[in-house]
Motif scaffolding. Structure first.
Motif, PDB file in Angstrom:
ATOM      1  N   GLN A   1       0.834  -1.201   0.000  1.00 25.40           N
ATOM      2  CA  GLN A   1       0.000   0.000   0.000  1.00 25.40           C
ATOM      3  C   GLN A   1       0.870   1.253   0.000  1.00 25.40           C
ATOM      4  OE1 GLN A   1      -3.087   0.037   2.990  1.00 25.40           O
ATOM      5  NE2 GLN A   1      -3.692  -2.053   2.559  1.00 25.40           N
TER       6      GLN A   1
ATOM      7  N   HIS B   1      -6.314   3.128   2.787  1.00 24.69           N
ATOM      8  CA  HIS B   1      -7.515   2.317   3.036  1.00 24.69           C
ATOM      9  C   HIS B   1      -8.379   3.068   4.061  1.00 24.69           C
ATOM     10  CE1 HIS B   1      -4.974  -0.153   6.226  1.00 24.69           C
ATOM     11  NE2 HIS B   1      -4.757   1.141   6.296  1.00 24.69           N
TER      12      HIS B   1
ATOM     13  N   GLN C   1     -10.997   2.910  11.885  1.00 20.39           N
ATOM     14  CA  GLN C   1     -11.175   1.954  13.001  1.00 20.39           C
ATOM     15  C   GLN C   1     -10.555   2.504  14.275  1.00 20.39           C
ATOM     16  OE1 GLN C   1      -9.880  -2.100  12.626  1.00 20.39           O
ATOM     17  NE2 GLN C   1     -10.402  -2.230  10.460  1.00 20.39           N
TER      18      GLN C   1
ATOM     19  N   ARG D   1      -3.792   4.951  -3.709  1.00 17.60           N
ATOM     20  CA  ARG D   1      -2.629   4.056  -3.688  1.00 17.60           C
ATOM     21  C   ARG D   1      -1.751   4.323  -4.888  1.00 17.60           C
ATOM     22  NH1 ARG D   1      -4.826  -1.825  -1.553  1.00 17.60           N
ATOM     23  NH2 ARG D   1      -6.006  -0.904   0.161  1.00 17.60           N
TER      24      ARG D   1
ATOM     25  N   HIS E   1      -7.876  -1.678 -11.549  1.00 18.33           N
ATOM     26  CA  HIS E   1      -7.178  -0.915 -10.506  1.00 18.33           C
ATOM     27  C   HIS E   1      -7.166   0.564 -10.847  1.00 18.33           C
ATOM     28  CE1 HIS E   1      -5.625  -4.958  -9.804  1.00 18.33           C
ATOM     29  NE2 HIS E   1      -5.476  -4.561  -8.543  1.00 18.33           N
TER      30      HIS E   1
ATOM     31  N   GLN F   1     -13.613   2.658  -0.639  1.00 13.28           N
ATOM     32  CA  GLN F   1     -13.819   1.473   0.207  1.00 13.28           C
ATOM     33  C   GLN F   1     -14.945   1.750   1.186  1.00 13.28           C
ATOM     34  OE1 GLN F   1     -10.050   0.603   2.162  1.00 13.28           O
ATOM     35  NE2 GLN F   1      -9.438  -0.738   0.482  1.00 13.28           N
TER      36      GLN F   1
ATOM     37  N   GLU G   1     -15.357   0.599   5.143  1.00 18.55           N
ATOM     38  CA  GLU G   1     -14.792  -0.112   6.286  1.00 18.55           C
ATOM     39  C   GLU G   1     -15.944  -0.529   7.184  1.00 18.55           C
ATOM     40  OE1 GLU G   1     -11.603  -0.314   6.184  1.00 18.55           O
ATOM     41  OE2 GLU G   1     -11.139  -1.281   8.079  1.00 18.55           O
TER      42      GLU G   1
ATOM     43  N   THR H   1      -5.609  -7.792  11.374  1.00 15.82           N
ATOM     44  CA  THR H   1      -6.625  -8.783  11.767  1.00 15.82           C
ATOM     45  C   THR H   1      -5.948 -10.142  11.967  1.00 15.82           C
ATOM     46  OG1 THR H   1      -7.122  -8.994   9.398  1.00 15.82           O
ATOM     47  CG2 THR H   1      -8.708  -7.774  10.723  1.00 15.82           C
TER      48      THR H   1
ATOM     49  N   ILE I   1     -14.331 -10.416  -3.097  1.00 19.88           N
ATOM     50  CA  ILE I   1     -15.090  -9.180  -2.942  1.00 19.88           C
ATOM     51  C   ILE I   1     -14.551  -8.271  -1.834  1.00 19.88           C
ATOM     52  CG2 ILE I   1     -16.909  -9.977  -1.357  1.00 19.88           C
ATOM     53  CD1 ILE I   1     -18.603  -8.915  -3.969  1.00 19.88           C
ATOM     54  N   LEU I   2     -13.960  -8.853  -0.801  1.00 22.39           N
ATOM     55  CA  LEU I   2     -13.454  -8.005   0.285  1.00 22.39           C
ATOM     56  C   LEU I   2     -12.472  -8.736   1.177  1.00 22.39           C
ATOM     57  CD1 LEU I   2     -15.146  -8.826   3.176  1.00 22.39           C
ATOM     58  CD2 LEU I   2     -16.972  -7.864   1.831  1.00 22.39           C
TER      59      LEU I   2
ATOM     60  N   ALA J   1     -11.238  -9.223   5.284  1.00 24.31           N
ATOM     61  CA  ALA J   1     -11.863  -9.122   6.614  1.00 24.31           C
ATOM     62  C   ALA J   1     -11.058  -9.923   7.627  1.00 24.31           C
ATOM     63  CB  ALA J   1     -13.291  -9.639   6.543  1.00 24.31           C
TER      64      ALA J   1
ATOM     65  N   ALA K   1     -13.609  -6.933  11.608  1.00 26.83           N
ATOM     66  CA  ALA K   1     -13.549  -5.779  10.706  1.00 26.83           C
ATOM     67  C   ALA K   1     -13.524  -6.279   9.277  1.00 26.83           C
ATOM     68  CB  ALA K   1     -12.301  -4.959  10.995  1.00 26.83           C
TER      69      ALA K   1
ATOM     70  N   GLY L   1     -13.164  -4.688   4.941  1.00 28.13           N
ATOM     71  CA  GLY L   1     -13.008  -3.535   4.050  1.00 28.13           C
ATOM     72  C   GLY L   1     -13.348  -3.968   2.652  1.00 28.13           C
ATOM     73  N   LEU L   2     -14.371  -3.349   2.094  1.00 32.27           N
ATOM     74  CA  LEU L   2     -14.741  -3.768   0.741  1.00 32.27           C
ATOM     75  C   LEU L   2     -14.529  -2.637  -0.255  1.00 32.27           C
ATOM     76  CD1 LEU L   2     -17.843  -2.524   0.158  1.00 32.27           C
ATOM     77  CD2 LEU L   2     -18.456  -4.386   1.665  1.00 32.27           C
TER      78      LEU L   2
ATOM     79  N   ARG M   1     -15.505  -2.421  -6.899  1.00 38.31           N
ATOM     80  CA  ARG M   1     -15.596  -3.858  -7.149  1.00 38.31           C
ATOM     81  C   ARG M   1     -17.057  -4.336  -7.053  1.00 38.31           C
ATOM     82  NH1 ARG M   1     -11.964  -8.163  -6.450  1.00 38.31           N
ATOM     83  NH2 ARG M   1     -10.495  -6.788  -7.464  1.00 38.31           N
TER      84      ARG M   1
ATOM     85  N   ILE N   1     -12.851  -0.231 -14.677  1.00 35.75           N
ATOM     86  CA  ILE N   1     -13.024   0.655 -13.514  1.00 35.75           C
ATOM     87  C   ILE N   1     -12.914   2.137 -13.910  1.00 35.75           C
ATOM     88  CG2 ILE N   1     -10.576   0.738 -12.798  1.00 35.75           C
ATOM     89  CD1 ILE N   1     -11.538   0.386  -9.896  1.00 35.75           C
TER      90      ILE N   1
END
Ligand code: FA5
Length: 347
Positions: free
Chosen positions: A160, A174, A179, A203, A211, A217, A219, A260, A289-290, A292, A314, A316-317, A321, A332
């Motif tokens: 990132q 992100h 959080q 990013r 991309h 996103q 969260e 996480t 898709i995400l 977590a 938690a 993040g999607l 997408r 995109i």
């Protein structure tokens, strides 16, 4: 001719002339009014003869003058109305309106497909008792990385890279720093924390069909007592079924995020082939898709939360997408180019 007869005659002849002026006669009407009732008009002229009358006649004729003036004044007013009405009527008759002409449609605006997607997701989470929190697009390195268990020189920072404002301030990579900021503020004596935070992230990615160097996103974070992986799975299943249809399945795959533990990537069964395998899901039957996971105890502790008492999940999607999968968008870049032919499809 005596004054009274002259007055009578002025009245009769003026009324007769007025009667003639029923058409488009505004100008003539105005001229006649000045000629009869104006300061230098006929009535004023006749008044001059008043002084030569006997004292007996003066009040009688004076009264007659006033009567004639009143009658003529209201007759003029009346006639002005008639002439104006005739003017409007003539205009209406000469200008025809073609009611068969096609109308000119008013162009109404509509929300961008990404805004629609985000609002729809927000509504679902609001219905589940989550609060919506705003974050900062320009963020401190401290919240974006360190508080997410990514200390300086952590190798996972490479995934990132971003745009730096100064060494310590950057464009967030992100929505996860929200959080830490939210946990810092939350009073756990009043109950658990359930929040989502949608927003733009940045990013140092090369733009291609899937991309972008800036994208969106959402969260999600739940922290409380006895929050488990089962709660994470149930919550995600619910949102995915609402977004993609009741028949969709989800699958959790082990993954890695420094913030996480355990971490998962979440896949949804392909909406096109239903799991058989097709070009959309690259023949796997599943679409990622995400990301977590269960909030890392160190992340909880950094917010002063006792990780032996509290746990959390938690996720993040990527909003793009989700929208791409939902509407079958294959590039995109369409989201950001401002081409109305693209946006109009999602009115
Ligand atoms: C993260 O950004 C984690 N913060 C998500 C997370 C949150 C995990 C909370 C665990 C707990 P990741 O780098 O995989 O994870 O990005 C999440 C989603 O953002 C991806 O699934 C993808 O949909 C989207 N995404 C990532 N990079 C891009 C990009 N360059 N352009 C468009 N979408 C992207």
């Amino acid at each position: 001719m005596d004054l009274q007869t002259q007055l009578e005659e002025l009245k009769t002849s003026t009324l007769a002339q007025l009667k003639e002026m029923t058409g488009n006669h505004s100008k003539e009407l105005q001229d006649l009014r000045v000629a009869v009732l104006g300061k230098k008009g006929s009535l004023t002229d006749l008044l001059k003869g008043l002084k030569d009358l006997s004292n007996d006649l003066k009040p009688v004729v004076g009264k007659q003058v006033n009567e004639v003036r009143d009658i003529l004044t209201s007759a003029f007013e009346e006639q002005v109305k008639i002439v104006e009405a005739a003017k409007i009527q003539a205009q209406l008759e000469s200008e025809s309106i073609d009611v068969t002409l096609p109308g000119r449609a008013v162009k109404t605006g509509y929300r961008h497909v990404l805004t629609q997607t985000s609002e729809e997701i927000e509504d679902i989470f609001l219905g589940m008792g989550f609060q919506i929190v705003d974050g900062f697009e320009v963020e401190k390195d401290y919240y974006n990385f360190e508080r997410m268990n990514l200390p300086k020189d952590h190798p996972a920072r490479d995934m990132q890279d971003t745009f730096y404002i100064t060494e310590e301030i950057l464009m967030r990579t992100h929505t996860s720093p929200v959080q830490a900021r939210t946990m810092d503020q939350h009073d756990f004596s009043k109950g658990s924390l359930k929040m989502i935070s949608p927003g733009r992230v940045f990013r140092r990615d090369t733009d291609d069909a899937t991309h972008s160097h800036q994208f969106h996103q959402i969260e999600g974070l739940v922290v409380g007592k006895n929050v488990s992986m089962g709660d994470l799975k149930g919550t995600l299943e619910m949102i995915i079924k609402k977004m993609f249809g009741e028949e969709r399945q989800i699958r959790l795959r082990p993954s890695y995020f420094p913030f996480t533990e355990p971490s998962v990537e979440v896949d949804v069964s392909c909406f096109k082939c239903g799991g058989e395998g097709c070009n959309v899901c690259k023949k796997t039957g599943w679409i990622e898709i995400l990301g977590a996971g269960m909030v890392h105890p160190r992340v909880l502790e950094m917010s002063g939360i006792d990780s032996t008492q509290y746990s959390g999940f938690a996720f993040g999607l990527g909003q793009e997408r989700i929208a791409m999968l939902r509407y079958g968008i294959n590039d995109i870049r369409g989201f950001y180019q401002g081409d109305v032919r693209f946006s109009e499809q999602f009115k």
